[in-house]
Design a protein around this motif. Sequence first.
Motif, PDB file in Angstrom:
ATOM      1  N   SER A  91       0.805  -1.221   0.000  1.00  0.00           N
ATOM      2  CA  SER A  91       0.000   0.000   0.000  1.00  0.00           C
ATOM      3  C   SER A  91       0.838   1.270   0.000  1.00  0.00           C
ATOM      4  N   ARG A  92       2.102   1.140   0.429  1.00  0.00           N
ATOM      5  CA  ARG A  92       2.878   2.369   0.614  1.00  0.00           C
ATOM      6  C   ARG A  92       4.006   2.558  -0.381  1.00  0.00           C
ATOM      7  N   ARG A  93       4.599   1.457  -0.747  1.00  0.00           N
ATOM      8  CA  ARG A  93       5.813   1.618  -1.548  1.00  0.00           C
ATOM      9  C   ARG A  93       5.589   1.254  -2.989  1.00  0.00           C
ATOM     10  N   ARG A  94       6.190   2.013  -3.879  1.00  0.00           N
ATOM     11  CA  ARG A  94       6.189   1.618  -5.271  1.00  0.00           C
ATOM     12  C   ARG A  94       7.490   0.892  -5.539  1.00  0.00           C
ATOM     13  N   PHE A  95       7.446  -0.302  -6.060  1.00  0.00           N
ATOM     14  CA  PHE A  95       8.672  -1.004  -6.410  1.00  0.00           C
ATOM     15  C   PHE A  95       8.411  -1.811  -7.668  1.00  0.00           C
ATOM     16  N   PRO A  96       9.514  -2.102  -8.400  1.00  0.00           N
ATOM     17  CA  PRO A  96       9.326  -2.856  -9.639  1.00  0.00           C
ATOM     18  C   PRO A  96       8.711  -4.213  -9.339  1.00  0.00           C
ATOM     19  N   GLY A  97       7.669  -4.568 -10.095  1.00  0.00           N
ATOM     20  CA  GLY A  97       7.015  -5.848  -9.858  1.00  0.00           C
ATOM     21  C   GLY A  97       5.882  -5.770  -8.859  1.00  0.00           C
ATOM     22  N   ARG A  98       5.525  -4.556  -8.443  1.00  0.00           N
ATOM     23  CA  ARG A  98       4.461  -4.444  -7.435  1.00  0.00           C
ATOM     24  C   ARG A  98       3.143  -4.941  -7.974  1.00  0.00           C
ATOM     25  N   LYS A  99       2.858  -4.564  -9.230  1.00  0.00           N
ATOM     26  CA  LYS A  99       1.589  -4.998  -9.822  1.00  0.00           C
ATOM     27  C   LYS A  99       1.557  -6.512  -9.928  1.00  0.00           C
ATOM     28  N   LEU A 100       2.699  -7.099 -10.281  1.00  0.00           N
ATOM     29  CA  LEU A 100       2.771  -8.552 -10.428  1.00  0.00           C
ATOM     30  C   LEU A 100       2.509  -9.222  -9.088  1.00  0.00           C
ATOM     31  N   LEU A 101       3.167  -8.713  -8.048  1.00  0.00           N
ATOM     32  CA  LEU A 101       2.994  -9.284  -6.721  1.00  0.00           C
ATOM     33  C   LEU A 101       1.546  -9.174  -6.273  1.00  0.00           C
ATOM     34  N   ASP A 102       0.982  -7.994  -6.543  1.00  0.00           N
ATOM     35  CA  ASP A 102      -0.412  -7.757  -6.193  1.00  0.00           C
ATOM     36  C   ASP A 102      -1.317  -8.793  -6.853  1.00  0.00           C
ATOM     37  N   THR A 103      -1.080  -9.044  -8.145  1.00  0.00           N
ATOM     38  CA  THR A 103      -1.887 -10.020  -8.879  1.00  0.00           C
ATOM     39  C   THR A 103      -1.648 -11.429  -8.365  1.00  0.00           C
ATOM     40  N   LEU A 104      -0.396 -11.743  -8.054  1.00  0.00           N
ATOM     41  CA  LEU A 104      -0.086 -13.072  -7.533  1.00  0.00           C
ATOM     42  C   LEU A 104      -0.849 -13.349  -6.249  1.00  0.00           C
ATOM     43  N   PHE A 105      -0.979 -12.302  -5.419  1.00  0.00           N
ATOM     44  CA  PHE A 105      -1.703 -12.473  -4.166  1.00  0.00           C
ATOM     45  C   PHE A 105      -3.182 -12.748  -4.401  1.00  0.00           C
ATOM     46  N   ASP A 106      -3.699 -12.312  -5.542  1.00  0.00           N
ATOM     47  CA  ASP A 106      -5.102 -12.575  -5.841  1.00  0.00           C
ATOM     48  C   ASP A 106      -5.316 -13.999  -6.322  1.00  0.00           C
ATOM     49  N   LEU A 107      -4.256 -14.630  -6.799  1.00  0.00           N
ATOM     50  CA  LEU A 107      -4.397 -15.931  -7.459  1.00  0.00           C
ATOM     51  C   LEU A 107      -4.981 -17.039  -6.574  1.00  0.00           C
ATOM     52  N   PRO A 108      -4.490 -17.209  -5.331  1.00  0.00           N
ATOM     53  CA  PRO A 108      -5.016 -18.314  -4.529  1.00  0.00           C
ATOM     54  C   PRO A 108      -6.518 -18.238  -4.301  1.00  0.00           C
ATOM     55  N   VAL A 109      -7.067 -17.016  -4.366  1.00  0.00           N
ATOM     56  CA  VAL A 109      -8.498 -16.874  -4.156  1.00  0.00           C
ATOM     57  C   VAL A 109      -9.258 -17.368  -5.376  1.00  0.00           C
ATOM     58  N   VAL A 110      -8.645 -17.196  -6.544  1.00  0.00           N
ATOM     59  CA  VAL A 110      -9.314 -17.522  -7.795  1.00  0.00           C
ATOM     60  C   VAL A 110      -9.122 -18.996  -8.184  1.00  0.00           C
ATOM     61  N   LEU A 111      -7.962 -19.536  -7.820  1.00  0.00           N
ATOM     62  CA  LEU A 111      -7.665 -20.927  -8.158  1.00  0.00           C
ATOM     63  C   LEU A 111      -8.641 -21.899  -7.506  1.00  0.00           C
ATOM     64  N   PRO A 112      -9.012 -22.968  -8.216  1.00  0.00           N
ATOM     65  CA  PRO A 112      -9.784 -24.020  -7.557  1.00  0.00           C
ATOM     66  C   PRO A 112      -8.951 -24.583  -6.412  1.00  0.00           C
ATOM     67  N   PRO A 113      -9.560 -24.791  -5.261  1.00  0.00           N
ATOM     68  CA  PRO A 113      -8.800 -25.264  -4.097  1.00  0.00           C
ATOM     69  C   PRO A 113      -7.994 -26.525  -4.366  1.00  0.00           C
ATOM     70  N   ALA A 114      -8.530 -27.426  -5.210  1.00  0.00           N
ATOM     71  CA  ALA A 114      -7.790 -28.650  -5.494  1.00  0.00           C
ATOM     72  C   ALA A 114      -6.462 -28.324  -6.156  1.00  0.00           C
ATOM     73  N   VAL A 115      -6.454 -27.303  -7.012  1.00  0.00           N
ATOM     74  CA  VAL A 115      -5.213 -26.888  -7.663  1.00  0.00           C
ATOM     75  C   VAL A 115      -4.243 -26.373  -6.617  1.00  0.00           C
ATOM     76  N   ALA A 116      -4.774 -25.611  -5.653  1.00  0.00           N
ATOM     77  CA  ALA A 116      -3.937 -25.116  -4.568  1.00  0.00           C
ATOM     78  C   ALA A 116      -3.317 -26.285  -3.806  1.00  0.00           C
ATOM     79  N   GLY A 117      -4.136 -27.303  -3.545  1.00  0.00           N
ATOM     80  CA  GLY A 117      -3.641 -28.476  -2.825  1.00  0.00           C
ATOM     81  C   GLY A 117      -2.528 -29.164  -3.570  1.00  0.00           C
ATOM     82  N   LEU A 118      -2.704 -29.314  -4.871  1.00  0.00           N
ATOM     83  CA  LEU A 118      -1.670 -29.943  -5.695  1.00  0.00           C
ATOM     84  C   LEU A 118      -0.389 -29.126  -5.658  1.00  0.00           C
ATOM     85  N   ALA A 119      -0.546 -27.806  -5.778  1.00  0.00           N
ATOM     86  CA  ALA A 119       0.630 -26.929  -5.767  1.00  0.00           C
ATOM     87  C   ALA A 119       1.404 -27.082  -4.460  1.00  0.00           C
ATOM     88  N   LEU A 120       0.667 -27.149  -3.344  1.00  0.00           N
ATOM     89  CA  LEU A 120       1.319 -27.309  -2.041  1.00  0.00           C
ATOM     90  C   LEU A 120       2.029 -28.649  -1.952  1.00  0.00           C
TER      91      LEU A 120
END
Lengths: 273, 273
Positions: free
Chosen positions: B86-115
């Motif tokens: 929320s505070r700092r601008r750094f290279p890759g911030r948008k990417l990180l932000d999107t990555l954090f959204d991914l586990p919510v969107v992924l089917p849980p079974a996919v998350a389980g496999l990834a783990l």
Amino acid sequence: MPFRILLLMLCILLGTGESGLPRPQSREVIVYAAASLSGAFQEIANELAAESQGLHIAFNFAGSQEIVRQLEQGAPADVIALASMDHMRAAVRTGRVDSSTVRIFAHNMLAVIVSSESSRHLATLSDLATPGARIVLAGPAVPAGRYAVQFLEKCEESGKFGRNFKQHVLKNVVSYEENVRAVLGKVELGECDAGIVYETDAKSADSASIREIPIPVEFNVTADYPVALIGDAHDHMSALHFAIELRSARGQSILQRHGFMTVPASEPDETAH
Amino acid sequence: MELKNGTAATSKSERRVIPIALASLPIVLFIVLPLTALVIRAWSPGIFTRLVEPDVARAISLSITTTLLTTVLTVLFGTPAALLLSRRRFPGRKLLDTLFDLPVVLPPAVAGLALLMTFGRRGILGPLLTDMNTEIAFTQTAVVLAQLFVSSPLYIRAATAGFAAVDRELEQAAALDGASPTNVFWKVTVPLALPSLTGGAVMTWARALGEFGATILFAGNFPGRTQTMPLAIYMGFEVDFSSALTLALLLLLISFTVLLVVKGLLHQRYFSP
């Protein structure tokens, strides 16, 4: 405005469907089958579809206990094929199965599989009781899970595997899966050292990732696979067509190729009471 | 609040409420009816005695302890991440932000496999974990990790938005008055962002409580060790439908009570005179 009303009426008329337009000949049969039957049934369905124009067979593969539950809740099915007579009796109790149509069409036996990647090098049945081995079984409500426990009891009763063999093995279980294919999956992935599945699963598995420990016949358990028609199926003829195909020479040979044991033509029909 | 020409204004806004209320009715009913149906079907006078049955008690306590731990860990590790986002601008911030959204969107079974592919025996970290004599898959640690993976992004998103909404001038004013950065954080930033932080933590807890797909793949299903309430309900269907109904209702009541309490505390803090 009037044009819009006309368009709306046209859509309603076409939408109701029973407008007298001739429908193409297509018959669909919905088959709910135990997970272990997936390979063989897909092949049988392909053969049938190739020779019967318009016949389409749709599958729902799940643990037998799951199928009984779905039937109970009114799921639409035309034919069911389960992995144990106990489960078929439960299905009959739901009131949706035509109990006069229950026929056993195949048998299966258990197999103990071991992951090739396992560092434990489990080689014999007694190794299953080695402390720390990671074993995966199907859950107690799944046919494969019940058969597995029966198998362990047989081993213990024989006296050849030490006292409390069953207890020691069950202590090593890390997960009870919802269907037998999930058990296979976990051993194939290498996350578990060993699992108890059906012969057919062992046969279908990737031979690089698993090995089989042979079970002497006297300890093994025979699984009976019954098929039955659902009373409220909308196309009884097509459903019957599929059920009959299972016991036909062609169907039996496909089942056999997948590792099932066939049913002799003269075997008395088991009808559920 | 009354206006000078109050009568005309209030009746106009009243007229606007009715169509809006009607338009909201479908979704309100859609949420309320199934919950009510569950209560009606599953309620029985003896329901609370089921809480002491071993399997039920174990599933409940496992769910409560793991979800609490997950929520605490999420707040602990998620807050710095949210501050950063929320505070700092750094290279890759948008990417990180999107990555954090991914586990919510992924089917849980996919998350389980990834783990599993990461922390499992044959996962990327597998050899390292084996060297440390640690096994993660099929343990309670795995239950918490599965919950963390799918639910922590909910807190991080809410916290990021909460921190971003805090007026920087207020923080700067506090600093000018001599407050240390730590004091600014705890006495200015957090209190202002608290509704978002608490809301996010509650969502994390709620998502963790209902977690099933990743859990059953990564942690497995073992009563007492890894069988959380959702797993118990699902497996319970297959043994005894009425038992599953009871568990489902218990889960519903527990969730409702906790949410009510938390919301009550929140309102008390911010809306009471």
